[in-house]
Design an enzyme around this catalytic site. Structure first.
Site, PDB file in Angstrom:
ATOM      1  N   ASP A  28       0.855  -1.196   0.000  1.00 45.08           N
ATOM      2  CA  ASP A  28       0.000   0.000   0.000  1.00 45.08           C
ATOM      3  C   ASP A  28       0.893   1.249   0.000  1.00 45.08           C
ATOM      4  O   ASP A  28       1.835   1.331   0.795  1.00 45.08           O
ATOM      5  CB  ASP A  28      -0.862  -0.052   1.277  1.00 45.08           C
ATOM      6  CG  ASP A  28      -1.920   1.023   1.327  1.00 45.08           C
ATOM      7  OD1 ASP A  28      -2.395   1.466   0.262  1.00 45.08           O
ATOM      8  OD2 ASP A  28      -2.297   1.419   2.456  1.00 45.08           O
ATOM      9  N   GLU A  43      -2.063   5.927  -8.235  1.00 44.08           N
ATOM     10  CA  GLU A  43      -2.985   6.967  -7.732  1.00 44.08           C
ATOM     11  C   GLU A  43      -2.846   8.237  -8.559  1.00 44.08           C
ATOM     12  O   GLU A  43      -1.737   8.638  -8.915  1.00 44.08           O
ATOM     13  CB  GLU A  43      -2.665   7.257  -6.259  1.00 44.08           C
ATOM     14  CG  GLU A  43      -3.560   8.317  -5.635  1.00 44.08           C
ATOM     15  CD  GLU A  43      -3.434   8.365  -4.107  1.00 44.08           C
ATOM     16  OE1 GLU A  43      -3.292   7.300  -3.475  1.00 44.08           O
ATOM     17  OE2 GLU A  43      -3.476   9.480  -3.564  1.00 44.08           O
ATOM     18  N   GLY A  48      -8.716   6.120   2.076  1.00 45.69           N
ATOM     19  CA  GLY A  48      -9.243   7.043   3.076  1.00 45.69           C
ATOM     20  C   GLY A  48     -10.708   6.795   3.368  1.00 45.69           C
ATOM     21  O   GLY A  48     -11.493   7.735   3.518  1.00 45.69           O
ATOM     22  N   SER A  73     -12.209   5.017   5.955  1.00 42.45           N
ATOM     23  CA  SER A  73     -12.675   4.695   7.309  1.00 42.45           C
ATOM     24  C   SER A  73     -13.870   5.571   7.701  1.00 42.45           C
ATOM     25  O   SER A  73     -13.956   6.737   7.313  1.00 42.45           O
ATOM     26  CB  SER A  73     -11.547   4.896   8.327  1.00 42.45           C
ATOM     27  OG  SER A  73     -10.696   3.771   8.338  1.00 42.45           O
TER      28      SER A  73
END
Ligand code: G3H
Ligand code: 13P
Ligand code: ZN
Length: 306
Positions: free
Chosen positions: A81, A133, A209, A211
């Site tokens: 990651d 990304e 991102g 959560s």
């Protein structure tokens, strides 16, 4: 057996659910993920960042995860990651990872393409899948259209990026951000942008991102002394909507960290006589497991590896 993210995500995409990529930090996080995977009969992605490699050691991590992958029937991927450079990606490729992310999103468009293509050329011949990304993860709340365009993933750029790099998966910036403080005001994601990207780019899509910073965890951690005022995550309905618009991998780290911390704080505060690490970390593992199981149900991956 370990499989690639591409394999796991392609099935999820076709069947309209998403697979959780859970960041591990230690043995207990891995145990929590594995127990949840087994009980929920869900495919899963185990995510390891460069900071975790630095903390725990690449050999320890890969050995643990390979043991686990052999022991369970559910499809599991070992994923780097936020790989920060080609060297880190190469080390993980050689160590037996089945998927790597190269995060060169802080570089210029052309540099991001060059670095990403480099990793694709190293990973694809060895059968690994690659995630990259484009855009910058940032809350958008009251941003103007121009401000949003400056940070969020541009659909046209995404199309060109995917065609020129050959990546299997793309992490998109649509208003999420890492950590426990995602929004100062109301949670807001740019779903229109996600829809346009989905319609125009032939690639698997990833939400970082993601959560939710659930109140039950924040309240428990706060009750036992944590300082988390202003913590805010992505509402679960937003996650469901993102999946319905084509996201097939969802990254979760913060909710596991919060669950771990809340449980450790509670045990230390309520059982001052306990000093056996297993009595302190055991409840933390259970709390993280509860989080992972909940995510698998929310993402629709529960029962998909039955
Ligand atoms: O995006 C990934 C993590 O939430 C940040 O991870 O602290 O292990 O670098 P790290
Ligand atoms: P959270 O901080 O929202 O858990 O995101 C984790 C992540 O994106 C890891 O890559
Ligand atoms: Zn991330």
């Amino acid at each position: 057996m370990l499989v690639t993210n591409k394999e796991i995500m392609s099935v999820a995409m076709a069947k309209e659910y998403a697979v959780g990529a859970f960041n591990i930090h230690n043995l207990e996080t891995l145990q929590a993920i594995v127990e949840a995977t087994t009980e929920e009969k869900s495919p899963v992605i185990v995510a390891v960042t460069p900071s975790t490699i630095k903390y725990a050691g690449l050999e320890y991590l890969t050995a643990m995860i390979k043991v686990v992958a052999k022991a369970i029937p559910q499809p599991m991927s070992l994923h780097l990651d936020h790989g920060k450079d080609v060297e880190t990606a190469e080390k993980c490729i050689n160590a037996g990872f089945t998927s790597v992310m190269i995060d060169a999103s802080h570089l210029s468009f052309e540099e991001n393409i060059a670095v990403t293509k480099n990793v694709v050329d190293l990973a694809h011949p060895k059968g690994l899948s690659v995630e990259a990304e484009l855009g910058k993860l940032a809350g958008i709340e009251e941003s103007t259209v121009e401000e949003k365009d400056a940070v969020l993933t541009d659909p046209n750029a995404a199309k060109e990026f995917v065609e020129r790099t050959g990546v299997d998966a793309l992490a998109v910036a649509i208003g999420t951000s890492h950590g426990a403080y995602k929004f100062k005001k109301k949670p807001k994601l740019d779903f229109e942008r996600l829809k346009t990207i989905r319609d125009s780019v032939d690639v698997l899509l990833v939400l970082h991102g993601a959560s939710s910073v659930p109140s039950w965890i924040v309240e428990k951690a706060t009750k036992y002394g944590a300082e988390l005022s202003g913590a805010k995550g992505i509402p679960e309905e937003h996650i469901k909507k993102a999946i319905s618009l084509g996201i097939s991998k969802i990254n979760i780290d913060t909710d596991l960290r919060l669950a771990f911390t809340g449980a450790v704080r509670e045990i230390l505060a309520t059982s001052p006589k306990k000093y056996d690490p297993r009595k302190i970390l055991g409840p933390a593992k259970e709390s993280m497991k509860k989080v992972v199981k909940g995510k698998m149900r929310l993402f629709g991956s529960s029962g998909k590896a039955a």
